[in-house]
Each structure stands twice: as C-alpha cells, then as structure tokens.
Design a protein around this motif. Structure first.
Motif, PDB file in Angstrom:
ATOM      1  N   SER A  25      -1.090 -74.215  14.463  1.00 24.74           N
ATOM      2  CA  SER A  25      -0.517 -73.513  13.313  1.00 24.74           C
ATOM      3  C   SER A  25      -1.570 -73.243  12.242  1.00 24.74           C
ATOM      4  O   SER A  25      -1.569 -72.177  11.623  1.00 24.74           O
ATOM      5  CB  SER A  25       0.678 -74.261  12.736  1.00 24.74           C
ATOM      6  OG  SER A  25       0.301 -75.535  12.273  1.00 24.74           O
ATOM      7  N   GLU A  28      -3.606 -70.297  13.474  1.00 30.62           N
ATOM      8  CA  GLU A  28      -2.845 -69.053  13.281  1.00 30.62           C
ATOM      9  C   GLU A  28      -2.853 -68.633  11.813  1.00 30.62           C
ATOM     10  O   GLU A  28      -3.028 -67.457  11.494  1.00 30.62           O
ATOM     11  CB  GLU A  28      -1.403 -69.219  13.764  1.00 30.62           C
ATOM     12  CG  GLU A  28      -1.250 -69.161  15.258  1.00 30.62           C
ATOM     13  CD  GLU A  28      -1.559 -67.790  15.823  1.00 30.62           C
ATOM     14  OE1 GLU A  28      -1.072 -66.787  15.294  1.00 30.62           O
ATOM     15  OE2 GLU A  28      -2.303 -67.740  16.810  1.00 30.62           O
ATOM     16  N   ALA A  29      -2.654 -69.584  10.927  1.00 27.19           N
ATOM     17  CA  ALA A  29      -2.664 -69.285   9.493  1.00 27.19           C
ATOM     18  C   ALA A  29      -4.035 -68.774   9.059  1.00 27.19           C
ATOM     19  O   ALA A  29      -4.139 -67.829   8.274  1.00 27.19           O
ATOM     20  CB  ALA A  29      -2.276 -70.521   8.684  1.00 27.19           C
ATOM     21  N   TYR A  35       3.570 -67.679   7.200  1.00 30.50           N
ATOM     22  CA  TYR A  35       3.994 -69.072   7.372  1.00 30.50           C
ATOM     23  C   TYR A  35       4.875 -69.271   8.601  1.00 30.50           C
ATOM     24  O   TYR A  35       4.594 -70.125   9.438  1.00 30.50           O
ATOM     25  CB  TYR A  35       4.738 -69.559   6.119  1.00 30.50           C
ATOM     26  CG  TYR A  35       5.259 -70.963   6.271  1.00 30.50           C
ATOM     27  CD1 TYR A  35       4.456 -72.045   5.984  1.00 30.50           C
ATOM     28  CD2 TYR A  35       6.566 -71.203   6.724  1.00 30.50           C
ATOM     29  CE1 TYR A  35       4.914 -73.340   6.136  1.00 30.50           C
ATOM     30  CE2 TYR A  35       7.032 -72.492   6.878  1.00 30.50           C
ATOM     31  CZ  TYR A  35       6.205 -73.553   6.583  1.00 30.50           C
ATOM     32  OH  TYR A  35       6.669 -74.835   6.754  1.00 30.50           O
ATOM     33  N   ALA A  38       2.981 -68.789  11.898  1.00 34.97           N
ATOM     34  CA  ALA A  38       2.051 -69.898  12.141  1.00 34.97           C
ATOM     35  C   ALA A  38       2.824 -71.148  12.560  1.00 34.97           C
ATOM     36  O   ALA A  38       2.416 -71.877  13.468  1.00 34.97           O
ATOM     37  CB  ALA A  38       1.221 -70.169  10.886  1.00 34.97           C
ATOM     38  N   TRP A  39       3.977 -71.394  11.890  1.00 38.38           N
ATOM     39  CA  TRP A  39       4.784 -72.559  12.215  1.00 38.38           C
ATOM     40  C   TRP A  39       5.279 -72.481  13.661  1.00 38.38           C
ATOM     41  O   TRP A  39       5.190 -73.452  14.418  1.00 38.38           O
ATOM     42  CB  TRP A  39       5.983 -72.673  11.266  1.00 38.38           C
ATOM     43  CG  TRP A  39       6.743 -73.955  11.465  1.00 38.38           C
ATOM     44  CD1 TRP A  39       6.527 -75.123  10.813  1.00 38.38           C
ATOM     45  CD2 TRP A  39       7.801 -74.195  12.401  1.00 38.38           C
ATOM     46  NE1 TRP A  39       7.396 -76.081  11.283  1.00 38.38           N
ATOM     47  CE2 TRP A  39       8.190 -75.541  12.255  1.00 38.38           C
ATOM     48  CE3 TRP A  39       8.458 -73.405  13.337  1.00 38.38           C
ATOM     49  CZ2 TRP A  39       9.197 -76.110  13.011  1.00 38.38           C
ATOM     50  CZ3 TRP A  39       9.465 -73.985  14.100  1.00 38.38           C
ATOM     51  CH2 TRP A  39       9.826 -75.316  13.937  1.00 38.38           C
ATOM     52  N   SER A  85       0.879 -75.022   9.081  1.00 33.61           N
ATOM     53  CA  SER A  85       1.228 -73.662   8.638  1.00 33.61           C
ATOM     54  C   SER A  85       1.191 -73.522   7.122  1.00 33.61           C
ATOM     55  O   SER A  85       1.218 -72.407   6.605  1.00 33.61           O
ATOM     56  CB  SER A  85       2.595 -73.257   9.186  1.00 33.61           C
ATOM     57  OG  SER A  85       3.590 -74.146   8.755  1.00 33.61           O
ATOM     58  N   ALA A  88      -1.136 -71.071   5.503  1.00 35.25           N
ATOM     59  CA  ALA A  88      -0.748 -69.666   5.320  1.00 35.25           C
ATOM     60  C   ALA A  88      -0.312 -69.414   3.877  1.00 35.25           C
ATOM     61  O   ALA A  88      -0.523 -68.320   3.347  1.00 35.25           O
ATOM     62  CB  ALA A  88       0.382 -69.290   6.285  1.00 35.25           C
TER      63      ALA A  88
END
Length: 92
Positions: A25, A28-29, A35, A38-39, A85, A88
């Motif tokens: 996560s 991804e962020a 958010y 990413a979560w 996340s 993010a």
C-alpha cells in the motif's frame, strides 16, 4: 487474572501479512494512488500471502486449513494496508 495466550503461529501470520500489506500500500501511494486504491492493493497483497500459505498447509501431509490463521492474516492485512496507505494522504 489469567492472561490471554496467543499462539506464536498467529503472531507470525499477523506480522507477515501486516508487513506485506504495508509495503504494497505504501508503494502504491508513492506511485500516486489515492488512499482507497492504495489500501485495496495492500489488503489484497497481504491476504494473497496469507491464503497462499494456508493453501500450502492444507496440501501438506498431516496439516490442515486453519481459519484462525486466516483471521490473523486478515487483521494484519487491514492494519498494514491502513498504515501504508496513509502515505497517500500526505500528498494531498
């Protein structure tokens, strides 16, 4: 007063899934995901590791599927993905 005992195996499941989901996560962020995206990426990554491990255990001789391990995997994945996340939100 008796203390609650948690098996070492559950702690390992929780920790492994939390680390994997946090890493996924956060990555991804860092790449610009919002958010919730990413979560979700972190949660799926953590659960994939946990479910894969349980499937391997199920296929091993003398071992079986353990739903309490999946519970520990789920809690670890939720916490790891939530913390990871949050990066993010720093961008916005």
């Amino acid at each position: 007063m008796e203390r609650m005992k948690i098996a070492q195996d559950k702690i390992k499941h929780f920790t492994a899934c939390a680390i994997v989901s946090f890493t996924a996560s956060a990555a991804e962020a860092a790449m610009g995901a919002q958010y919730h995206n990413a979560w979700l990426a972190g949660f799926v990554a953590g659960m994939a590791i946990g479910v894969g491990k349980e499937y391997g255990d199920k296929c091993a001789i003398g071992n079986k599927w353990d739903w309490s391990d999946i519970g520990a995997d789920t809690i670890g994945s939720v916490i790891g993905a939530t913390l990871g996340s949050m990066f993010a939100m720093l961008r916005h």
